[in-house]
Write a protein that holds these residues in place. Structure first.
Motif, PDB file in Angstrom:
ATOM      1  N   LYS A 210       0.850  -1.182   0.000  1.00 12.13           N
ATOM      2  CA  LYS A 210       0.000   0.000   0.000  1.00 12.13           C
ATOM      3  C   LYS A 210       0.890   1.238   0.000  1.00 12.13           C
ATOM      4  O   LYS A 210       1.741   1.409   0.855  1.00 12.13           O
ATOM      5  CB  LYS A 210      -0.914   0.027   1.220  1.00 12.13           C
ATOM      6  CG  LYS A 210      -1.859   1.228   1.230  1.00 12.13           C
ATOM      7  CD  LYS A 210      -2.846   1.159   2.360  1.00 12.13           C
ATOM      8  CE  LYS A 210      -3.862   2.260   2.392  1.00 12.13           C
ATOM      9  NZ  LYS A 210      -3.573   3.515   1.801  1.00 12.13           N
TER      10      LYS A 210
ATOM     11  N   SER B 232       1.361   5.176   0.530  1.00 15.67           N
ATOM     12  CA  SER B 232       0.736   6.197   1.384  1.00 15.67           C
ATOM     13  C   SER B 232       0.070   7.273   0.526  1.00 15.67           C
ATOM     14  O   SER B 232       0.410   7.449  -0.653  1.00 15.67           O
ATOM     15  CB  SER B 232       1.779   6.838   2.307  1.00 15.67           C
ATOM     16  OG  SER B 232       2.729   7.549   1.538  1.00 15.67           O
TER      17      SER B 232
ATOM     18  N   THR C  85       5.908   7.027   1.157  1.00 17.79           N
ATOM     19  CA  THR C  85       6.267   5.739   1.749  1.00 17.79           C
ATOM     20  C   THR C  85       5.326   4.664   1.212  1.00 17.79           C
ATOM     21  O   THR C  85       4.271   4.946   0.650  1.00 17.79           O
ATOM     22  CB  THR C  85       6.169   5.757   3.287  1.00 17.79           C
ATOM     23  OG1 THR C  85       4.832   6.068   3.660  1.00 17.79           O
ATOM     24  CG2 THR C  85       7.136   6.757   3.899  1.00 17.79           C
ATOM     25  N   VAL C  86       5.755   3.431   1.424  1.00 16.74           N
ATOM     26  CA  VAL C  86       4.938   2.274   1.068  1.00 16.74           C
ATOM     27  C   VAL C  86       4.969   1.328   2.260  1.00 16.74           C
ATOM     28  O   VAL C  86       5.963   1.244   2.979  1.00 16.74           O
ATOM     29  CB  VAL C  86       5.472   1.599  -0.225  1.00 16.74           C
ATOM     30  CG1 VAL C  86       6.856   1.031  -0.022  1.00 16.74           C
ATOM     31  CG2 VAL C  86       4.533   0.511  -0.717  1.00 16.74           C
ATOM     32  N   THR C  87       3.864   0.652   2.492  1.00 21.07           N
ATOM     33  CA  THR C  87       3.809  -0.373   3.530  1.00 21.07           C
ATOM     34  C   THR C  87       3.706  -1.722   2.843  1.00 21.07           C
ATOM     35  O   THR C  87       2.842  -1.930   1.992  1.00 21.07           O
ATOM     36  CB  THR C  87       2.592  -0.162   4.453  1.00 21.07           C
ATOM     37  OG1 THR C  87       2.691   1.145   5.041  1.00 21.07           O
ATOM     38  CG2 THR C  87       2.551  -1.209   5.548  1.00 21.07           C
TER      39      THR C  87
ATOM     40  N   GLU D 109       3.466  -5.903   3.415  1.00 24.88           N
ATOM     41  CA  GLU D 109       3.110  -6.941   4.365  1.00 24.88           C
ATOM     42  C   GLU D 109       3.270  -8.289   3.680  1.00 24.88           C
ATOM     43  O   GLU D 109       2.677  -8.532   2.632  1.00 24.88           O
ATOM     44  CB  GLU D 109       1.649  -6.747   4.792  1.00 24.88           C
ATOM     45  CG  GLU D 109       1.425  -7.034   6.239  1.00 24.88           C
ATOM     46  CD  GLU D 109       0.015  -6.643   6.681  1.00 24.88           C
ATOM     47  OE1 GLU D 109      -0.524  -7.401   7.502  1.00 24.88           O
ATOM     48  OE2 GLU D 109      -0.508  -5.623   6.220  1.00 24.88           O
TER      49      GLU D 109
ATOM     50  N   PRO E 161       3.574  -5.540   9.126  1.00 25.85           N
ATOM     51  CA  PRO E 161       3.838  -4.569   8.060  1.00 25.85           C
ATOM     52  C   PRO E 161       5.153  -3.830   8.280  1.00 25.85           C
ATOM     53  O   PRO E 161       5.567  -3.604   9.411  1.00 25.85           O
ATOM     54  CB  PRO E 161       2.657  -3.606   8.136  1.00 25.85           C
ATOM     55  CG  PRO E 161       1.965  -3.881   9.418  1.00 25.85           C
ATOM     56  CD  PRO E 161       2.426  -5.196   9.940  1.00 25.85           C
ATOM     57  N   VAL E 162       5.785  -3.492   7.169  1.00 28.46           N
ATOM     58  CA  VAL E 162       7.037  -2.745   7.201  1.00 28.46           C
ATOM     59  C   VAL E 162       6.872  -1.523   6.304  1.00 28.46           C
ATOM     60  O   VAL E 162       6.442  -1.654   5.156  1.00 28.46           O
ATOM     61  CB  VAL E 162       8.216  -3.614   6.690  1.00 28.46           C
ATOM     62  CG1 VAL E 162       9.493  -2.816   6.604  1.00 28.46           C
ATOM     63  CG2 VAL E 162       8.397  -4.839   7.571  1.00 28.46           C
ATOM     64  N   GLY E 163       7.221  -0.351   6.823  1.00 26.62           N
ATOM     65  CA  GLY E 163       7.164   0.876   6.039  1.00 26.62           C
ATOM     66  C   GLY E 163       8.509   1.171   5.407  1.00 26.62           C
ATOM     67  O   GLY E 163       9.550   1.020   6.046  1.00 26.62           O
ATOM     68  N   LEU E 164       8.495   1.567   4.131  1.00 24.27           N
ATOM     69  CA  LEU E 164       9.724   1.864   3.397  1.00 24.27           C
ATOM     70  C   LEU E 164       9.583   3.186   2.660  1.00 24.27           C
ATOM     71  O   LEU E 164       8.511   3.488   2.139  1.00 24.27           O
ATOM     72  CB  LEU E 164      10.020   0.768   2.364  1.00 24.27           C
ATOM     73  CG  LEU E 164      10.125  -0.674   2.849  1.00 24.27           C
ATOM     74  CD1 LEU E 164      10.193  -1.620   1.666  1.00 24.27           C
ATOM     75  CD2 LEU E 164      11.328  -0.841   3.747  1.00 24.27           C
ATOM     76  N   ASP E 165      10.692   3.939   2.566  1.00 23.05           N
ATOM     77  CA  ASP E 165      10.690   5.118   1.707  1.00 23.05           C
ATOM     78  C   ASP E 165      11.133   4.678   0.303  1.00 23.05           C
ATOM     79  O   ASP E 165      11.421   3.501   0.066  1.00 23.05           O
ATOM     80  CB  ASP E 165      11.574   6.228   2.285  1.00 23.05           C
ATOM     81  CG  ASP E 165      13.046   5.853   2.395  1.00 23.05           C
ATOM     82  OD1 ASP E 165      13.512   4.922   1.693  1.00 23.05           O
ATOM     83  OD2 ASP E 165      13.755   6.496   3.191  1.00 23.05           O
TER      84      ASP E 165
END
Length: 127
Positions: A9, A11, A16-18, A20, A30-34
């Motif tokens: 997903k 944002s 950012t993107v999450t 899972e 879930p892990v958030g990434l730039d």
């Protein structure tokens, strides 16, 4: 190997993107990434895929559906392998480069020259 579920997903602000990834039988985290981190994950996954197909027979692309990018930024130069380097920035994968041997460059130039010989906007493609 267990069945997996994957979710991604972006944002609302597209900064950012999450991601899972988890087993269908259990919870995931879930892990958030730039953008820089996501690009690194894509690169690492590409390298893993490359190792998985290493030694496999390369199948021709003729007749296959491929993801087409319209007007990507590109670059071409003479390569140190007696051929050419063709690079472009793919929106899904980032910058990609290909070292093309001279015989492939000759074939590409021939096909492009046939294309340019057609009247502008000609719907048929050369065979």
């Amino acid at each position: 190997m267990a069945e997996a579920r994957v979710g991604v997903k972006v944002s609302d602000d597209r900064q950012t993107v999450t991601i899972e990834i988890g087993s269908t039988a259990g919870p995931s985290h879930p892990v958030g990434l730039d953008l820089k981190q996501l690009t690194k994950v894509i690169q690492l996954l590409g390298e893993a895929r490359s190792r998985m197909v290493e030694g496999s027979r390369k199948l021709p692309l003729d007749g296959k559906t491929v993801e087409t990018v319209i007007e990507p930024p590109w670059y071409v130069q003479v390569a140190s392998i007696d051929g050419s380097l063709l690079a472009f920035d793919h929106p899904s994968y980032g910058p990609l480069g290909f070292a093309l041997p001279r015989q492939d460059v000759v074939r590409i130039v021939r096909i492009l020259n046939e294309h340019l010989a057609l009247p502008a906007g000609h719907p048929d493609k050369p065979s």
